[in-house]
Design a protein around this motif. Structure first.
Motif, PDB file in Angstrom:
ATOM      1  N   GLY B  23       0.791  -1.274  -0.057  1.00  0.00           N
ATOM      2  CA  GLY B  23       0.029   0.115   0.055  1.00  0.00           C
ATOM      3  C   GLY B  23       0.496   1.359   0.152  1.00  0.00           C
ATOM      4  N   VAL B  24       1.920   1.398   0.845  1.00  0.00           N
ATOM      5  CA  VAL B  24       2.645   2.591   1.180  1.00  0.00           C
ATOM      6  C   VAL B  24       3.283   2.569  -0.472  1.00  0.00           C
ATOM      7  CG1 VAL B  24       5.630   3.528   1.747  1.00  0.00           C
ATOM      8  CG2 VAL B  24       3.096   2.100   3.738  1.00  0.00           C
ATOM      9  N   LEU B  25       4.342   1.115  -0.958  1.00  0.00           N
ATOM     10  CA  LEU B  25       4.679   1.422  -1.825  1.00  0.00           C
ATOM     11  C   LEU B  25       3.960   1.975  -3.340  1.00  0.00           C
ATOM     12  CD1 LEU B  25       7.003   0.764  -3.984  1.00  0.00           C
ATOM     13  CD2 LEU B  25       6.569  -1.880  -4.165  1.00  0.00           C
ATOM     14  N   ALA B  26       2.634   1.274  -3.808  1.00  0.00           N
ATOM     15  CA  ALA B  26       2.239   1.866  -4.783  1.00  0.00           C
ATOM     16  C   ALA B  26       1.798   3.433  -4.036  1.00  0.00           C
ATOM     17  CB  ALA B  26       0.751   0.759  -4.371  1.00  0.00           C
ATOM     18  N   SER B  27       1.256   3.954  -3.315  1.00  0.00           N
ATOM     19  CA  SER B  27       0.801   5.636  -2.861  1.00  0.00           C
ATOM     20  C   SER B  27       2.005   6.171  -3.239  1.00  0.00           C
ATOM     21  CB  SER B  27       0.491   5.520  -1.693  1.00  0.00           C
ATOM     22  OG  SER B  27      -0.169   7.204  -1.697  1.00  0.00           O
ATOM     23  N   LEU B  29       4.898   5.299  -5.294  1.00  0.00           N
ATOM     24  CA  LEU B  29       5.163   5.408  -7.210  1.00  0.00           C
ATOM     25  C   LEU B  29       4.210   6.194  -7.252  1.00  0.00           C
ATOM     26  CD1 LEU B  29       5.811   1.507  -7.687  1.00  0.00           C
ATOM     27  CD2 LEU B  29       7.773   3.238  -7.392  1.00  0.00           C
ATOM     28  N   ALA B  30       3.038   6.488  -6.984  1.00  0.00           N
ATOM     29  CA  ALA B  30       1.807   7.167  -7.795  1.00  0.00           C
ATOM     30  C   ALA B  30       2.211   9.149  -7.595  1.00  0.00           C
ATOM     31  CB  ALA B  30       0.137   6.651  -7.024  1.00  0.00           C
ATOM     32  N   GLN B  31       2.654   9.410  -6.692  1.00  0.00           N
ATOM     33  CA  GLN B  31       3.144   9.496  -6.164  1.00  0.00           C
ATOM     34  C   GLN B  31       4.502  10.495  -6.715  1.00  0.00           C
ATOM     35  OE1 GLN B  31       2.573  11.679  -1.591  1.00  0.00           O
ATOM     36  NE2 GLN B  31       1.795   9.120  -1.721  1.00  0.00           N
ATOM     37  N   LYS B  32       5.203  10.079  -7.812  1.00  0.00           N
ATOM     38  CA  LYS B  32       6.237  10.196  -7.875  1.00  0.00           C
ATOM     39  C   LYS B  32       5.408  10.144  -9.436  1.00  0.00           C
ATOM     40  CE  LYS B  32       9.049   8.398  -4.739  1.00  0.00           C
ATOM     41  NZ  LYS B  32       9.502   9.070  -4.141  1.00  0.00           N
ATOM     42  N   GLU B 216      -3.027   6.274   3.024  1.00  0.00           N
ATOM     43  CA  GLU B 216      -2.215   6.621   2.585  1.00  0.00           C
ATOM     44  C   GLU B 216      -2.250   6.166   0.766  1.00  0.00           C
ATOM     45  OE1 GLU B 216       1.186   7.207   2.157  1.00  0.00           O
ATOM     46  OE2 GLU B 216       0.786   7.191   4.966  1.00  0.00           O
ATOM     47  N   ILE B 217      -3.964   5.193   0.549  1.00  0.00           N
ATOM     48  CA  ILE B 217      -4.151   4.097  -0.007  1.00  0.00           C
ATOM     49  C   ILE B 217      -5.058   5.725  -1.188  1.00  0.00           C
ATOM     50  CG2 ILE B 217      -5.389   3.238  -1.682  1.00  0.00           C
ATOM     51  CD1 ILE B 217      -3.250   1.835  -1.289  1.00  0.00           C
ATOM     52  N   PRO B 218      -5.219   6.781  -0.682  1.00  0.00           N
ATOM     53  CA  PRO B 218      -6.577   7.758  -1.631  1.00  0.00           C
ATOM     54  C   PRO B 218      -5.237   8.644  -1.339  1.00  0.00           C
ATOM     55  CG  PRO B 218      -6.973   6.981   0.987  1.00  0.00           C
ATOM     56  CD  PRO B 218      -6.073   6.083   0.819  1.00  0.00           C
ATOM     57  N   VAL B 219      -4.336   8.947  -0.708  1.00  0.00           N
ATOM     58  CA  VAL B 219      -2.811   9.766  -1.327  1.00  0.00           C
ATOM     59  C   VAL B 219      -2.604   9.080  -2.762  1.00  0.00           C
ATOM     60  CG1 VAL B 219      -1.252  11.021  -0.867  1.00  0.00           C
ATOM     61  CG2 VAL B 219      -2.774  10.417   0.902  1.00  0.00           C
ATOM     62  N   LEU B 226      -2.794   5.614  -9.773  1.00  0.00           N
ATOM     63  CA  LEU B 226      -2.784   4.199  -8.827  1.00  0.00           C
ATOM     64  C   LEU B 226      -4.530   3.925  -9.169  1.00  0.00           C
ATOM     65  CD1 LEU B 226      -2.553   2.612  -7.225  1.00  0.00           C
ATOM     66  CD2 LEU B 226      -2.751   3.557  -4.744  1.00  0.00           C
ATOM     67  N   GLU B 227      -4.742   2.633  -9.574  1.00  0.00           N
ATOM     68  CA  GLU B 227      -6.486   2.089  -9.372  1.00  0.00           C
ATOM     69  C   GLU B 227      -5.775   1.093  -8.684  1.00  0.00           C
ATOM     70  OE1 GLU B 227      -6.710   0.156 -13.124  1.00  0.00           O
ATOM     71  OE2 GLU B 227      -8.768  -0.784 -12.707  1.00  0.00           O
ATOM     72  N   VAL B 228      -6.747   0.712  -8.108  1.00  0.00           N
ATOM     73  CA  VAL B 228      -6.755  -0.474  -6.607  1.00  0.00           C
ATOM     74  C   VAL B 228      -8.048  -1.367  -7.028  1.00  0.00           C
ATOM     75  CG1 VAL B 228      -7.038  -0.752  -4.224  1.00  0.00           C
ATOM     76  CG2 VAL B 228      -6.054   0.944  -4.995  1.00  0.00           C
TER      77      VAL B 228
END
Lengths: 171, 523
Positions: B23-27, B29-32, B216-219, B226-228
Motif C-alpha cells: 500500500g505504501v509502495l503503490a502510493s 510510486l503514484a506520487q512520483k 496512504e492509498i487515498p493519497v 493509482l488504480e486499486v
C-alpha cells in the motif's frame, strides 16, 4: 429466555420431572426448575438437551452465569443434522457415568464426579466439539459480558477518554 | 481521481497487496508519477464500517482462506487451520495492527556477525544496516506520526499501563513508557487524536491509528496514477522467454480470470501468500517457482518469539479500556547471551475482550482452573511478549497439493518448529512478565501460549549473495530484475521489534529505487 411462550409454572410442574438439581424436563422442553425460562426441544430428547446443558456448565462453570445462557449456547444442536451425533455422544457420556457407578450423568450429584466422567472422554471428538462450540456459544453472548465486567462496544459512547481509561487508584 | 488502466497496458507497475508494504509502495510510486495497478485480494473497509466487536470484526476483515499447519509449534495444535491472524482487504494488516512502531537496534541488522554460529539457525546479516535505514525510518515515522519521535508527545497511559509500569519500576526496569505508536497523540488537520476506545485490533473507528488503507492509498489514488482493484486475487505471475515478468493472472470477485500486463511486478501479499504466489507461478523455465534458483522461496519463515502474560489482582484493572498496546518495557530487548539466549525481546501491554480471552488465554483448557481466571477478568492485566526468533531453513511455507483453493491452486502449508533459542527466550520472558505483575501484588499469573502469527516474516529473504536468499538489498529478486518483493517476507532476520515500521521504511526506500531505475530505463 422463554422459547415455550405459553408455558405457565403450573403447566410446567404438572408435566415435568426433575433433571439434576437445576433443570426439569417434560415432553418437548427443558426448563428451569423455577420456570424462569424454558427451551423447546424439537429433534433431541428432552433429557439429552438437559444433559447437554449440564455438560456445558461443567466444562465452563461460572457460578454467576444462569443456566439459560448455557442453554442458549447449546440450543443450536437441536437440529435434524446434529441429532444423530449428539444423541450418540450423550449416550456415551451416560455410559461413562454409569461405568463409574453413577445412575446417569445428570444424576451424578457432585461436580467433581461429573468432571471425572468428562475427563475420561476429553479426547473424544464429541467432547471437543461441544467444548469448542462453547467458546463462542457461551462467551460471545453479549448478555453474559456484564457478568465479567466487560463493557463491550465503546465507540458510540466516545471511547473512554472521558470515561475512566486511567481511573484506577490502587497502583 | 478514479483512474482505470487498460489490462493490456504493459507500462504499469503492478503491486500485489495493499498493506504497509504494498500500500505504501503503490502510493509512493503514484506520487512520483508512476502508473500503478494495485491488486487487492480483499474488499475495502475503514473507520465507517469497522466494528467494536471481536468476533464480528474477525469475520469482517481477517484472511480466512484455507491454510494448513505442521510442525511442533503450539499454534499447529490449537489453531491448525489458522496459522496467521492477518487482514484481507485494502490496507492489509495495517488495518488491525496495534500501532507499535520501533526501529531495529543497530546490531539486529547483522546477527550472523554479532550472535555468531547458532546451531540449527540460518542467521544471515542483512545487506543493509542502521545507517542506510536511518533516513527512511525518519520518513516512516513522519508518515505514521509516530509518538515519541520527531518531537511528538507520547500517548497517555491507560489502566493496563499503570499496572504494567508500576510493576516494571518495582522490578528495576528503566526503559518503560507508553511506546512509540502510530496513533495520534494529538489532533492533526485531518485526523483526530486517540479517544482511548480500545478495539485497536478491530480497526480504529476514529481513524486515529495509521493504516495504509485510509492514510496512504487515498493519497495515491488522488494523483490519478493509482488504480486499486479490490476483490482481485493474484493467482500467477507470467514471464516471457527472456525470463522477465510480463503480467499477473488474477481472479475477480466472480472468480473470472484476467491478465494485467506489467512493466514491473511487486509482490506484497504477506509472508505466507507472497512465497505461495512465487511457488504457484512455476513454469517450464522456472520449475521450482519464480525467483527460486536459491531454493530459498518460502524458507526461513519467522513469526517472532511470542507469548503473553496475564495476571489477576484483588482490585479492578479494566484493561480493555484505552489504547491496546500503548505500553512497553525495552530493557530486555538487548542482546545479552548471559541470559541463556541470543537476541532480545520487548514486553508490550495487551488486552483482549472476554470473547477473545476465552479463546486465547489457554486454548483447549476447561474446568474451574480456567473459568476462575475468566471470573476475574475485570481484575486482569495483560502484556504481550515479542522477541527475535531464529530463522531456520526448515521453517517454511510450502504448497499443499492435497488441498486446493477455490481457483484450483494448492493452498499454503506453514511448517514451524520453535528453535531452542526461541524456547529459552520465551521461558525467560514468561518469568520476567510474571515478576512484573507479582511486584504489584498479582494473585495469579498466566503464561499464555502464542496466538496465530501476526508477524509473518522472512520467506523471501534479503541477502547480499544470490545463493543465500531471494531478493537483493532493494527487495529486487536476484533472478528476475523486474520482479520485486515489498513486504515483510524480505526480512533477513526478524529483530525483536514489531515489524511494520521497518516494512514501511523499506517500501519508501524501494519506491525511490524503482522510480529512479525506471527513469533511467534500467527496468
Amino acid at each position: 429466555m422463554s422459547y415455550v411462550k405459553s408455558l405457565t409454572r403450573r403447566d410446567l410442574l404438572k408435566t415435568s420431572v426433575a433433571a439434576g438439581s437445576l433443570l426439569v424436563i417434560g415432553g418437548g422442553f427443558v426448563a428451569a426448575s423455577n420456570a424462569a425460562w424454558a427451551l423447546e426441544v424439537t429433534h433431541l430428547k428432552s433429557s439429552t438437551m438437559a444433559t447437554l446443558i449440564q455438560m456445558a456448565r461443567d466444562i465452563y462453570p461460572h457460578d454467576n452465569i444462569a443456566d439459560e445462557f448455557y442453554a442458549a449456547a447449546v440450543k443450536g444442536y437441536d437440529t435434524a443434522e446434529s441429532k444423530g451425533p449428539v444423541e450418540e455422544g450423550i449416550a456415551a457420556l451416560n455410559a461413562a457415568a454409569t461405568g463409574r457407578g453413577h445412575a446417569s450423568y445428570l444424576a451424578t450429584g457432585w461436580e467433581r464426579d461429573r468432571v471425572d466422567t468428562l475427563r475420561s472422554m476429553e479426547s473424544s471428538p464429541f467432547f471437543q466439539q461441544i467444548r469448542g462450540g462453547l467458546i463462542t456459544g457461551l462467551y460471545n453472548q453479549k448478555a453474559v459480558w456484564p457478568v465479567f465486567g466487560y463493557e463491550g462496544e465503546s465507540f458510540s459512547k466516545g471511547g473512554y477518554i472521558d470515561r475512566g481509561f486511567n481511573d484506577i487508584k490502587w497502583v | 481521481m478514479s483512474v482505470s488502466f487498460d489490462k493490456k497496458d504493459g507500462n504499469v507497475v503492478v503491486v500485489i497487496g495493499t498493506g504497509p508494504g504494498g500500500g505504501v509502495l503503490a502510493s509512493e510510486l503514484a506520487q512520483k508519477g508512476v502508473k500503478v495497478v494495485a491488486l487487492e485480494a480483499g474488499g475495502r473497509h475503514g473507520p465507517e464500517d469497522f466494528v467494536n466487536d471481536e468476533w464480528a470484526s474477525f469475520g469482517q476483515i481477517s484472511w480466512l482462506d484455507s491454510r494448513s499447519t505442521s510442525g511442533s509449534w503450539r499454534v499447529a495444535k490449537d489453531f491448525s487451520g489458522l496459522p496467521a491472524w492477518i487482514v484481507k482487504g485494502v490496507g492489509g494488516s495495517s488495518q488491525h495492527w496495534a500501532g507499535a512502531s520501533l526501529r531495529f537496534q543497530e546490531h539486529e541488522w547483522k546477527t550472523q556477525t554479532v550472535y555468531g554460529n547458532v546451531t540449527g539457525a540460518s542467521l544471515l546479516d542483512w545487506p543493509i544496516d542502521a545507517k542506510t535505514m536511518d533516513p527512511y525510518y525518519t520518513k516512516a515515522e513522519e508518515k505514521l506520526r509516530v509518538t515519541r519521535t520527531g518531537g511528538r508527545k507520547g500517548l497517555p497511559g491507560n489502566n493496563n499501563y499503570k499496572v504494567f509500569e508500576a510493576g516494571a519500576k518495582k522490578l528495576g526496569y528503566k526503559d518503560v513508557h507508553t511506546g512509540r505508536m502510530a496513533i495520534n497523540s494529538k489532533d492533526y488537520d485531518d485526523f483526530v487524536a486517540c479517544q482511548q476506545t480500545g478495539f485497536c485490533f478491530q480497526g480504529c473507528k476514529w481513524g486515529a491509528k495509521w493504516s495504509a488503507g485510509y492514510n496512504e492509498i487515498p493519497v495515491g489514488e488522488a494523483t490519478g496514477n493509482l488504480e486499486v482493484r479490490i476483490n482481485s486475487q493474484a493467482l500467477k505471475i507470467e514471464h516471457d522467454a527472456s525470463g522477465k515478468v510480463t503480467g499477473v493472472i488474477y481472479a475477480d470477485a466472480d472468480g473470472k480470470q484476467h491478465v494485467q500486463k506489467a512493466r514491473i511486478v511487486c509482490v506484497a501479499g504477506n509472508s505466507i501468500e507472497s512465497p505461495r504466489l512465487l511457488l504457484n507461478s512455476a513454469s517450464s523455465m522456472f520449475p521450482d517457482g519464480l525467483a527460486n534458483s536459491s531454493g530459498q522461496v518460502g524458507r526461513n519463515y519467522m513469526r517472532h518469539m511470542t507469548g503473553s502474560v496475564y495476571a489477576t489482582f484483588d482490585k479492578p484493572v479494566k484493561m480493555w479500556r484505552g489504547t491496546t498496546m500503548a505500553g512497553i518495557i525495552q530493557d530486555e530487548a538487548r542482546h545479552d547471551p548471559s541470559r541463556g539466549f541470543v537476541g532480545g525481546y520487548e514486553l508490550e501491554t495487551l488486552s483482549l475482550g472476554i470473547p477473545f480471552m476465552a479463546a486465547f488465554l489457554d486454548p483447549g483448557a476447561w474446568g474451574r482452573e480456567f473459568t476462575s481466571a475468566l471470573d476475574q477478568y475485570e481484575n486482569m492485566a495483560g502484556m504481550w511478549i515479542v522477541g527475535e526468533d531464529m530463522p531456520q531453513e526448515t521453517n517454511r511455507v510450502s504448497l499443499n497439493y492435497d488441498v486446493k483453493d477455490q481457483f484450483g491452486l494448492p493452498t499454503p502449508n506453514v511448517h514451524f518448529d520453535d528453535h531452542p533459542n526461541d524456547i529459552a527466550m520465551r521461558n525467560h520472558a514468561y518469568k520476567q512478565g510474571a515478576a512484573v505483575y507479582d511486584a504489584v501484588g498479582a494473585v495469579r499469573t498466566f503464561p499464555t501460549p502464542p496466538y496465530p502469527s501476526t508477524h509473518n516474516l522472512g520467506t523471501n529473504r534479503m541477502s547480499a549473495k544470490a545463493r543465500d536468499g531471494v531478493v537483493n538489498k532493494w527487495g529486487q529478486t536476484h533472478d528476475i530484475k523486474n520482479l520485486f518483493v515489498s513486504d515483510g517476507s524480505q526480512f533477513t532476520t526478524g529483530a525483536a521489534e514489531n515489524p511494520t515500521l521497518t516494512i514501511v521504511a523499506l517500501a519508501i526506500r524501494q519506491a525511490e529505487r524503482i522510480a529512479s531505475e525506471m527513469s533511467k530505463g534500467n527496468i
